[in-house]
Design an enzyme around this catalytic site. Structure first.
Site, PDB file in Angstrom:
ATOM      1  N   SER A   1       0.844  -1.175   0.000  1.00 37.01           N
ATOM      2  CA  SER A   1       0.000   0.000   0.000  1.00 37.01           C
ATOM      3  C   SER A   1       0.886   1.234   0.000  1.00 37.01           C
ATOM      4  O   SER A   1       2.107   1.132   0.113  1.00 37.01           O
ATOM      5  CB  SER A   1      -0.884  -0.004   1.237  1.00 37.01           C
ATOM      6  OG  SER A   1      -1.546  -1.238   1.287  1.00 37.01           O
ATOM      7  N   VAL A   2       0.250   2.377  -0.111  1.00 30.15           N
ATOM      8  CA  VAL A   2       0.983   3.631  -0.274  1.00 30.15           C
ATOM      9  C   VAL A   2       2.076   3.819   0.776  1.00 30.15           C
ATOM     10  O   VAL A   2       3.193   4.184   0.452  1.00 30.15           O
ATOM     11  CB  VAL A   2       0.007   4.821  -0.211  1.00 30.15           C
ATOM     12  CG1 VAL A   2       0.744   6.119  -0.490  1.00 30.15           C
ATOM     13  CG2 VAL A   2      -1.106   4.637  -1.217  1.00 30.15           C
TER      14      VAL A   2
ATOM     15  N   SER B   1       8.541   1.854  -2.183  1.00 27.81           N
ATOM     16  CA  SER B   1       9.554   2.572  -2.955  1.00 27.81           C
ATOM     17  C   SER B   1      10.866   2.655  -2.173  1.00 27.81           C
ATOM     18  O   SER B   1      11.946   2.565  -2.736  1.00 27.81           O
ATOM     19  CB  SER B   1       9.065   3.982  -3.305  1.00 27.81           C
ATOM     20  OG  SER B   1       7.958   3.909  -4.156  1.00 27.81           O
TER      21      SER B   1
ATOM     22  N   GLY C   1      -0.258   0.716  -5.038  1.00 29.20           N
ATOM     23  CA  GLY C   1      -1.129  -0.115  -4.232  1.00 29.20           C
ATOM     24  C   GLY C   1      -2.534   0.416  -4.058  1.00 29.20           C
ATOM     25  O   GLY C   1      -3.301  -0.142  -3.285  1.00 29.20           O
TER      26      GLY C   1
ATOM     27  N   LEU D   1     -31.419   8.434 -35.610  1.00 27.60           N
ATOM     28  CA  LEU D   1     -32.048   8.831 -34.350  1.00 27.60           C
ATOM     29  C   LEU D   1     -33.510   8.400 -34.306  1.00 27.60           C
ATOM     30  O   LEU D   1     -34.136   8.132 -35.349  1.00 27.60           O
ATOM     31  CB  LEU D   1     -31.964  10.349 -34.202  1.00 27.60           C
ATOM     32  CG  LEU D   1     -30.558  10.926 -34.065  1.00 27.60           C
ATOM     33  CD1 LEU D   1     -30.601  12.448 -34.185  1.00 27.60           C
ATOM     34  CD2 LEU D   1     -29.933  10.512 -32.740  1.00 27.60           C
ATOM     35  N   SER D   2     -34.067   8.392 -33.107  1.00 24.74           N
ATOM     36  CA  SER D   2     -35.486   8.136 -32.947  1.00 24.74           C
ATOM     37  C   SER D   2     -36.239   9.261 -33.672  1.00 24.74           C
ATOM     38  O   SER D   2     -35.887  10.430 -33.534  1.00 24.74           O
ATOM     39  CB  SER D   2     -35.831   8.131 -31.460  1.00 24.74           C
ATOM     40  OG  SER D   2     -37.219   8.007 -31.280  1.00 24.74           O
TER      41      SER D   2
ATOM     42  N   SER E   1     -38.399   3.813 -39.834  1.00 28.37           N
ATOM     43  CA  SER E   1     -39.451   2.818 -40.027  1.00 28.37           C
ATOM     44  C   SER E   1     -40.358   3.191 -41.192  1.00 28.37           C
ATOM     45  O   SER E   1     -40.748   2.339 -41.990  1.00 28.37           O
ATOM     46  CB  SER E   1     -40.283   2.658 -38.751  1.00 28.37           C
ATOM     47  OG  SER E   1     -39.450   2.148 -37.729  1.00 28.37           O
TER      48      SER E   1
ATOM     49  N   SER F   1     -29.850   1.583 -33.323  1.00 24.44           N
ATOM     50  CA  SER F   1     -28.493   1.005 -33.261  1.00 24.44           C
ATOM     51  C   SER F   1     -27.415   2.081 -33.169  1.00 24.44           C
ATOM     52  O   SER F   1     -26.703   2.337 -34.126  1.00 24.44           O
ATOM     53  CB  SER F   1     -28.233   0.073 -34.439  1.00 24.44           C
ATOM     54  OG  SER F   1     -28.684   0.612 -35.664  1.00 24.44           O
TER      55      SER F   1
END
Lengths: 641, 301
Positions: free
Chosen positions: A32-33, A38, A113, A468-469, A474, A541
């Site tokens: 961990s830190v 290091s 970490g 787009l919708s 359709s 889509s």
């Protein structure tokens, strides 16, 4: 000690001779830190005399400026590479450090970490033979310690050093060491490590790093450095069956055909029988070619070029394997997947999988469960977020040769790549082939697509309307179908809303569900095409990758992406179903164009704009274009209709 | 059966694996050849990777016009002996402007003649992958560098946006205009390089060996008087000293060390006994704090 040999000054040639025989160890440090990781690595570099005088001068200057050790040297500053990190005082990525002693060269993967950096730890651990897990003696086994240990075991590391650090701050008490050791051993039972070594250290003071500390007379185990110098690297790779992914086919002239690759496991010698799993073809190794001459034998880890006795088909991506001990070969498997990207995993989306030397389209066909890295509990889930780990089923575009990861790290691993951004988004470890993949074979049918198409006198295809919708998809698709019908074409319209009432009624509107929605529609469209039908698909889509996935399900030339490019303002103004109003009012979530993105097609076959012409005109335009290509159609056998 | 490879053989195999992988997955790779010892090792590894064929990519040298004369001679000899396809590129705009390390300072000079020159060359030939001989142990910001270092269309390196690299699986996917820099000898240290040169008898530029050479002192460094372009103070005479170079670059920016080492073992011996890190001999890293990191972001190696 490191490079302290008198031979350097007295007999450099003898020294160099001895150095040539050194081995190499790759290890990862996890902590961990504030565990002093290091500082420990800085200490190892320091003690092996790898800090140069000029580095020392800048280290001293930096220690005074930004160090955390007062007037003392802050070893951690040696490691924090990038400037921004240095100022923040944290390490944020995987860094590789090097040091060597007279016995070994070491490559250390230094990883952070923090909770959010599972990704980095898994990356660092993937190439490591040993893990050094740091525990702060004052804090004992923490949640983070457990997480690190689990990740280390997940990636297949079998040897672990638990370095109990900051012993100086607990008065070098044996009882503290014993308690932590017992706690850890109990927890680690489920992780299946082969060997755990506990060492009490103080990275800051140097106790038990190279030399025994003066205060831990009760400790009789190895020093950290001597452990690292002598621990046996996993040599099992050489004892496993021969595997070599072919990276490159070497053909300098007609008389030479060599297969280049790095031996992933096992060993190979001229005369050994090898198999190409994808074709089942076998041959014998004729020679092992290197620039230093032909070899009598080569082992795991060596990069070689093999020539074979027979002219069999071998290309890049094939996994040359021992004929007597073959790998699995399947297009479905279960694997543990670590998710590495901010964009979550979407089951059903097509990604690229790279394993060995081949890259194949793949989908996660099922997320069985997620593993909580802190508690190891199993949890249900629909997607994986960054740093989450899931047990998933994978379905590949074509079969691959592999071994389970626990048997062979080098042939059971893979990465996942996002097809749009090209980012590396996941890392996987294969558990086993799914039985259904090995047992379900394609049923060969005698009446095929071509004969069905010829009977209908049409070229089957998919017209994929996206936009787009309210864009008019359709409406236009309906008109196109009518026109086709009047020309005697056999058609079927798959409408987004209608399909959601039946086939896809179990799906909602999250990104994951949208992807699955499109996948199913793509599969349905593919069946219709196979039946010889012209399929019209009218779906928002919104994501490019799914439209591309649908495109790839059918053959080249069978897919027309029809982009109904009506501006958002126009769609919103029309609002035929009153949905934009709801979305703007916040009553409808994940609405495309409002709070969910629409990715425009990059190169659609057809683009129409419903704001600029009537639906009737646009439909006519589409029919003309599709049927023009239909009538110029050549069947693959060359017969013109 | 011997079950374990020595460290040099492991490093060698890893590098060959990377070189083959880049050659297989990119459409138009190039090997940047800087003529130094690291480049010499990289080139040797490339020859091994494709033996008996020649490496399937050209070498390219970005010539700043300020390289040591002996480096240029060595470069041309290597290309001739091994039959490499060698491309040489110079930033002609920089030459026209008369950019010189003596008059414009090392920062501007490096930016124009090296970084810009490299970017122009990569754009000109549309290379999508460029091998470089950088090592992770050279400098702090390089410790975190990937084997495949991803670069944007403008050649920029974004340290926060590098792809994770696991096992030996490298992600080679780039969009048109994007590229990678590939570093096959990332995991080698200076000592490994020297030991390997010794073990494999790899030819290197003679400047690495000590010889009595004419030098002048500039900013505490010994600079070789390689040609007449070096400005001398009135009455200044070059000193004749036994010197060699631990690293090679542009002669006005590369400091020599006093030495009597004339053989490889002596060089290694000296390196192990003398304790200054190798990039110390290069002026460009010390311009400003974190300077290598800044240069990398702009497109330098």
């Amino acid at each position: 000690m490191a490079h302290q040999s008198d031979l350097i000054a007295t007999d450099i040639q003898a020294y160099l001779k001895a150095q040539e025989e050194k081995s190499m160890l790759r290890f990862i440090t996890c902590g961990s830190v504030d565990d002093g990781k290091s500082t420990l690595i800085g200490r190892l570099l320091w003690d092996s005399k790898l800090i140069f005088e000029d580095q020392l001068a800048s280290l001293e200057a930096d220690s005074k400026r930004v160090g955390t050790q007062g007037e003392e040297i802050d070893y951690a500053l040696l490691l924090d590479g990038l400037q921004a990190e240095r100022e923040q005082g944290i390490t944020i990525d995987v860094a590789y450090r090097f040091f060597s002693t007279d016995k070994r060269k070491f490559i250390v993967a230094d990883t952070p970490g923090h909770e959010q950096y599972t990704r980095n730890m898994v990356t660092g651990a993937s190439t490591a033979d040993v893990a050094v897990i740091l525990i702060d003696a004052r804090k004992g086994v923490l949640t983070q310690t457990k997480r690190h240990s689990y990740l280390v075991s997940l990636v297949g590391i079998r040897k672990v050093v638990v370095a109990i650090n900051k012993m100086d701050l607990v008065d070098y008490a044996e009882s503290v060491f014993d308690t932590i050791r017992d706690d850890y051993e109990q927890f680690a039972e489920q992780l299946g490590f082969e060997e755990i070594t506990f060492i009490p250290i103080s990275a800051l003071k140097g106790d038990n790093i190279i030399d025994p500390g003066p205060h831990t007379h009760w400790y009789h185990g190895p020093m950290l450095m001597s452990y690292l110098e002598t621990v046996k690297v996993d040599t099992g790779a050489t004892n496993r069956p021969f595997r070599m992914p072919v990276q490159w086919v070497n053909r300098p002239n007609l008389d030479f055909r060599g297969f280049c690759g790095t031996i992933a496991s096992g060993s190979i010698a001229p005369g050994d029988e090898v198999v190409v799993p994808s074709s089942g073809q076998t041959s014998r190794v004729k020679s092992i070619v290197t620039m230093d001459g032909e070899l009598e034998e080569a082992i795991a880890g060596q990069a070689v070029t093999l020539t074979l006795e027979d002219e069999i088909d071998v290309s890049r991506g094939d996994l040359l394997s021992a004929a007597g001990d073959r790998p699995d070969f399947a297009d479905q498997f279960e694997a543990r997947l670590v998710w590495m990207h901010e964009e979550p995993l979407l089951p059903g989306r097509s990604y690229l999988l790279k394993t060995g030397a081949q890259t194949i389209p793949v989908q996660v066909s099922g997320l069985k469960y997620k593993v909580n890295v802190n508690t190891l509990e199993h949890q249900a889930g629909k997607t994986l977020q960054l740093n989450e780990i899931g047990i998933c089923n994978f379905s590949l575009g074509n079969p691959v040769a592999f071994d389970p990861y626990r048997e062979n790290r080098a042939t059971g691993n893979f990465i996942l790549i996002d097809r749009m951004t090209n980012a590396t988004v996941g890392a996987g470890m294969i558990d086993f082939a799914l039985r259904r993949a090995t047992n379900i074979h394609w049923q060969a049918v005698e009446v095929d697509k071509k004969s069905r198409s010829m009977m209908k006198d049409q070229k089957p295809c998919v017209l994929w309307f996206t936009g787009l919708s309210g864009a008019g998809k359709s409406t236009i698709a309906n008109l196109v179908e009518k026109k086709m019908r009047s020309l005697g074409k056999h058609t079927y319209l798959l409408d987004g809303d209608n399909v959601r009432h039946g086939l896809n009624r179990d799906l909602g509107f999250t990104d994951a569900d949208r992807v699955e929605n499109i996948r199913r529609v793509g599969e349905a469209a593919k069946l219709f095409v196979d039946a010889g039908i012209i399929v019209l698909v009218s779906f928002i889509s919104p994501f490019r990758s799914e439209r591309d996935m649908a495109r790839e399900m059918v053959e080249a030339g069978e897919f027309y992406e029809v982009y109904v490019n009506t501006p958002l303002e126009v769609c919103e103004q029309r609002d035929p179903k009153g949905l934009y109003k709801k979305a703007r009012a916040g009553e409808l979530k994940n609405f495309t164009g409002i709070d969910s993105t629409y990715e425009e097609p990059e190169s659609p076959e057809i683009v129409v704009n419903a704001a600029e012409a009537s639906a009737e005109e646009l439909a006519e335009q589409i029919v003309q274009q599709v049927l023009k290509e239909d009538s110029s159609l050549n069947f693959t056998d060359g017969t013109e209709r | 059966m011997k079950l374990e490879m020595t460290h040099l053989r492991q490093l060698e195999a890893e590098s060959i694996h990377i070189i083959r992988e880049v050659a297989a997955e990119f459409e138009n790779p190039v090997m940047l050849y800087s003529i130094g010892k690291d480049s010499s090792v990289m080139l040797h590894l490339a020859r091994k990777a494709f033996y008996p064929a020649k490496p399937p990519f050209p070498l390219m040298h970005v010539d700043t016009t300020w390289k040591f004369k002996e480096m240029i001679e060595f470069r041309d000899r290597m290309a001739r002996e091994h039959g490499f396809d060698l491309l040489i590129y110079t930033n002609e705009e920089g030459v026209r402007q008369g950019i010189s390390p003596f008059t414009h300072g090392s920062a501007l000079y490096t930016d124009v003649m090296k970084t810009e020159g490299l970017k122009q060359a990569l754009d000109k030939y549309k290379f999508d992958a460029a091998f470089g001989g950088a090592r992770r142990d050279e400098e702090k910001s390089r410790a975190k560098e990937r084997i495949y270092s991803f670069r944007s269309e403008t050649h920029r390196w974004d340290p926060k946006n590098q792809r994770p690299e696991l096992w030996n699986l490298y992600n080679a996917r780039v969009k048109p205009g994007e590229s990678i820099r590939a570093f096959p000898i990332s995991n080698w240290t200076e000592l490994d390089i020297w030991q390997y040169i010794y073990l494999e008898d790899i030819p290197i530029v003679p400047l690495y060996y000590s010889k009595v050479r004419p030098v002048v002192e500039r900013d505490g460094m010994l600079i070789l008087v390689d040609d007449e372009r070096i400005p001398l103070d009135p009455g200044e005479e070059p000193m004749m000293k036994s010197v060699r170079f631990r690293t090679l670059g542009c002669y006005p920016l590369t400091g020599a060390v006093e030495s009597t080492a004339t053989t490889l073992p002596e060089i290694i011996q000296e390196m192990l006994l003398v304790r200054t890190s190798e990039r110390q001999g290069r002026l460009i890293d010390h311009d400003q704090a974190g300077s290598m990191e800044k240069k990398k972001q702009e497109g330098y190696f």
